[in-house]
Design an enzyme around this catalytic site. Sequence first.
Site, PDB file in Angstrom:
ATOM      1  N   ARG A 124     -15.511   3.501   4.990  1.00  0.00           N
ATOM      2  CA  ARG A 124     -16.170   4.079   5.288  1.00  0.00           C
ATOM      3  C   ARG A 124     -15.497   5.240   5.593  1.00  0.00           C
ATOM      4  O   ARG A 124     -15.945   6.638   5.668  1.00  0.00           O
ATOM      5  CB  ARG A 124     -17.173   3.689   6.811  1.00  0.00           C
ATOM      6  CG  ARG A 124     -17.611   4.863   7.556  1.00  0.00           C
ATOM      7  CD  ARG A 124     -18.427   4.422   8.638  1.00  0.00           C
ATOM      8  NE  ARG A 124     -19.410   5.294   9.081  1.00  0.00           N
ATOM      9  CZ  ARG A 124     -18.356   5.540  10.952  1.00  0.00           C
ATOM     10  NH1 ARG A 124     -18.499   4.207  11.599  1.00  0.00           N
ATOM     11  NH2 ARG A 124     -19.410   6.284  11.193  1.00  0.00           N
ATOM     12  N   GLY A 125     -14.410   5.160   6.595  1.00  0.00           N
ATOM     13  CA  GLY A 125     -13.361   6.561   7.080  1.00  0.00           C
ATOM     14  C   GLY A 125     -14.095   7.298   8.149  1.00  0.00           C
ATOM     15  O   GLY A 125     -15.141   6.249   8.565  1.00  0.00           O
ATOM     16  N   THR A 150      -4.346   4.963  -1.521  1.00  0.00           N
ATOM     17  CA  THR A 150      -4.977   5.449  -0.547  1.00  0.00           C
ATOM     18  C   THR A 150      -5.646   6.834  -1.321  1.00  0.00           C
ATOM     19  O   THR A 150      -5.391   7.298  -2.221  1.00  0.00           O
ATOM     20  CB  THR A 150      -3.908   5.579   0.968  1.00  0.00           C
ATOM     21  OG1 THR A 150      -3.618   6.847   0.445  1.00  0.00           O
ATOM     22  CG2 THR A 150      -3.190   4.768   1.522  1.00  0.00           C
ATOM     23  N   TRP A 151      -7.033   7.283  -0.290  1.00  0.00           N
ATOM     24  CA  TRP A 151      -7.774   8.130  -0.721  1.00  0.00           C
ATOM     25  C   TRP A 151      -8.023   8.978   0.704  1.00  0.00           C
ATOM     26  O   TRP A 151      -8.369   8.397   1.240  1.00  0.00           O
ATOM     27  CB  TRP A 151      -9.033   7.396  -1.542  1.00  0.00           C
ATOM     28  CG  TRP A 151      -9.749   9.103  -1.705  1.00  0.00           C
ATOM     29  CD1 TRP A 151     -10.970   8.943  -0.753  1.00  0.00           C
ATOM     30  CD2 TRP A 151     -10.410   8.948  -3.228  1.00  0.00           C
ATOM     31  NE1 TRP A 151     -11.508  10.024  -1.979  1.00  0.00           N
ATOM     32  CE2 TRP A 151     -11.556   9.730  -3.455  1.00  0.00           C
ATOM     33  CE3 TRP A 151      -9.420   9.180  -4.463  1.00  0.00           C
ATOM     34  CZ2 TRP A 151     -12.309  10.205  -4.415  1.00  0.00           C
ATOM     35  CZ3 TRP A 151     -10.228   9.386  -5.372  1.00  0.00           C
ATOM     36  CH2 TRP A 151     -11.007   9.950  -5.315  1.00  0.00           C
ATOM     37  N   LYS A 188     -22.192  -5.612   3.716  1.00  0.00           N
ATOM     38  CA  LYS A 188     -21.052  -4.904   3.048  1.00  0.00           C
ATOM     39  C   LYS A 188     -21.315  -6.733   1.582  1.00  0.00           C
ATOM     40  O   LYS A 188     -20.369  -6.188   0.516  1.00  0.00           O
ATOM     41  CB  LYS A 188     -20.142  -4.745   3.851  1.00  0.00           C
ATOM     42  CG  LYS A 188     -20.146  -3.264   4.482  1.00  0.00           C
ATOM     43  CD  LYS A 188     -18.770  -3.013   4.497  1.00  0.00           C
ATOM     44  CE  LYS A 188     -18.166  -3.924   5.801  1.00  0.00           C
ATOM     45  NZ  LYS A 188     -16.678  -3.003   6.069  1.00  0.00           N
ATOM     46  N   ASP A 191     -19.096  -5.773  14.613  1.00  0.00           N
ATOM     47  CA  ASP A 191     -18.683  -5.756  13.522  1.00  0.00           C
ATOM     48  C   ASP A 191     -19.682  -5.737  12.766  1.00  0.00           C
ATOM     49  O   ASP A 191     -19.347  -5.989  11.688  1.00  0.00           O
ATOM     50  CB  ASP A 191     -16.989  -5.009  13.777  1.00  0.00           C
ATOM     51  CG  ASP A 191     -16.568  -4.130  14.361  1.00  0.00           C
ATOM     52  OD1 ASP A 191     -17.546  -3.117  14.605  1.00  0.00           O
ATOM     53  OD2 ASP A 191     -15.414  -3.763  14.535  1.00  0.00           O
ATOM     54  N   GLU A 210       0.853  -1.008   0.236  1.00  0.00           N
ATOM     55  CA  GLU A 210       0.018   0.147  -0.141  1.00  0.00           C
ATOM     56  C   GLU A 210       1.056   0.974  -0.192  1.00  0.00           C
ATOM     57  O   GLU A 210       2.116   0.840   0.454  1.00  0.00           O
ATOM     58  CB  GLU A 210      -1.038   0.387   1.220  1.00  0.00           C
ATOM     59  CG  GLU A 210      -2.262   1.255   1.521  1.00  0.00           C
ATOM     60  CD  GLU A 210      -2.740   1.039   2.225  1.00  0.00           C
ATOM     61  OE1 GLU A 210      -3.635   0.443   2.205  1.00  0.00           O
ATOM     62  OE2 GLU A 210      -3.202   1.871   3.189  1.00  0.00           O
ATOM     63  N   PRO A 265      -0.910   8.814  -2.112  1.00  0.00           N
ATOM     64  CA  PRO A 265       0.669  10.009  -2.103  1.00  0.00           C
ATOM     65  C   PRO A 265       0.924  11.345  -1.892  1.00  0.00           C
ATOM     66  O   PRO A 265       0.808  11.580  -0.690  1.00  0.00           O
ATOM     67  CB  PRO A 265      -1.441  10.642  -3.361  1.00  0.00           C
ATOM     68  CG  PRO A 265      -2.204  10.133  -2.150  1.00  0.00           C
ATOM     69  CD  PRO A 265      -1.615   9.084  -2.017  1.00  0.00           C
TER      70      PRO A 265
END
Length: 647
Positions: free
Chosen positions: A112-113, A53-54, A190, A183, A21, A24
């Site tokens: 989700r974040g 990643t975002w 999901k 969870d 992973e 940026p």
Amino acid sequence: MEKITDKIAALPNDANYFSLEFFPPKTQIGFSNLQTRLERMSSTLRPLFVNVTWGAGGSTSSRSLELAEICQRQLGLTTCLHLTCTNMKRKVIDEALEEAKALGVRNILALRGDPPREEEYRLEDETDEGEDKDDSNEDFTWAIDLVRYIRRVHGDYFCIGVAGYPEGHADQSHPTDQDPLHDLPYLIDKTKAGGDFIMTQLFYDVEAYTKYEKMLREHESGVFAQIPIIPGLMPLQSYEILMRTTKLAHAKVPPELLHRLQAVKGDDEAVKQVGVEAMHDVVESIRDVKAKGPRGFHFYTLNLEKAVSSLLERCNLISPDPDDNIISAIDDVSILVNGDAAHHRALSSTSSSAAAQLTTNSHRSSSPSRLISPNGNPFSREATWDDYPNGRFGDARSPAFNPPLTYSPTSLTVSPAQALSLWGTPTTTEEITHLFTSHLAGQNPEQLPWSESATLSPETALITSELTQLTQTKGYWTIASQPAVDGLPSTHSVHGWGPPGGFVFQKAFVEFFVPASTFTTTLQAYLDHLCNEGEISYYAGNAAGAFRSSESSEAKHAVTWGSFAGKEIATATMVEEVSFRAWVEEAFGIWSEWARCVGEAARRGRVEKARESRDFLRMTAKDVWLVNVIGHDFREGGRLWEVLMEA
């Protein structure tokens, strides 16, 4: 344009695979250097796929897509693009997915974040100008909303990954009661909605993971019987990075591992060595568990190379190739500096850990060396020139500069409720000054918005009186500092770092917020005078983007360094314009987050004081400057504090 699940299915049932992973980088030069690193890692390590990643709310969308393009198109790596859905407008989601298609990316990790702060903090009298009411981020509250949306709009084009939490997901709904059973219903939903594989949160407790995988495989619903479950592992880079990350991720560090790390926590090289052995044991323990098909591992690299390469080689996860030498040894390497190729003598500037963002920069990186992998292969300087975790005082050229360790849309490390409890609803500068002086005195608040620890470092105790005097007498709100050190042993109980037998040095520095009326009328002229005398250097910036400095943009100041037998001088902490500018943006973002936390209190009924405090904090953030002052005379420890009191 392969799907991850198709690539896994094509492997023999007893095969092992791994993924890497990357994030940026914050600076363009770091981005350029990451591309070079990716080219090397992709050819020598050969991961099955890579993740990009975002940033929360799409904050890194353009850079994430640019990095995905490099991985997918230029390097031919099967790429998985992260998407965090909270704080995300449907338009941003649509654009990201269409761009991913155009790039040939067919894999999405749907996350989700954290809770959507934009909606959470909004007051009844606040609206966004030009806001599209039909495009609210309320469409994406949970990760399942994103999974369903991708499946509805794009069918089976994308392979969708979902997150799993071996130790339970901790958030504001149950932050102290982690349990994977909390969870489980969400993970079932999901998966049924379209999740193709599960990638877990990082962990170090292998027993917790094996119990988690067993629970999923044996669940009566049968939805997890065959789905790939990929454990997430983060190689150890430094003790401080480990403590920070596990705190934010609510991950446990086994006592035996913690004990081993505490014994060497000041020496990042020793921490890495302990980490490789410990993570090797984790990998082998997971391998011992019978898998449903090929066994995979996902590694969070933090854009660094040596630790993950060592671990992969130690675990024999790299596919054998007799013509392949994992990383060739070279003495010099060309890296990009400000867009140009320049020779960088190996490891002459490593960086401080993420602890540099604390009130005091208390721990330093270890000294560099010519590193040897477990099978005896030397790692090149190209692979290791920035091998130590980069905090805000690190080398901004590094791909790993200032890594994001969570997907949080906020730089605060506490919830809105905790922020209100810690810092209240100040409406005057005197109240804020009191928060700073109380913190320095070891009283409440235990931490400030700009710190990540509830305790002051041992170094701070040596200069607490000076910092308190600056705060009370001059009105300087100090958020980072260190005393001068002149050649103390590297094993010193307070200042020591690196391997035994060395000597460490520090220049004193202090960083503080100061009102514009003070900085522009008197302080700046005074600092310029001291710069002309050669006593200090300074950097200053404000929320509007204004910048002042005594230095050229190319200047770099080593403020912590060490001398060790048989090694080059190691620069553990640097201050420079690029890294300071990046920190200014983040530091003023924290002011905004603090104001939003207070605004949430106003929205929930504490209207009078909270609304006034929110407006005051916003006004203060627009007014103050952030100033970093470095004292160059490290032999005369008290000189910096004397000249600042004379301003």
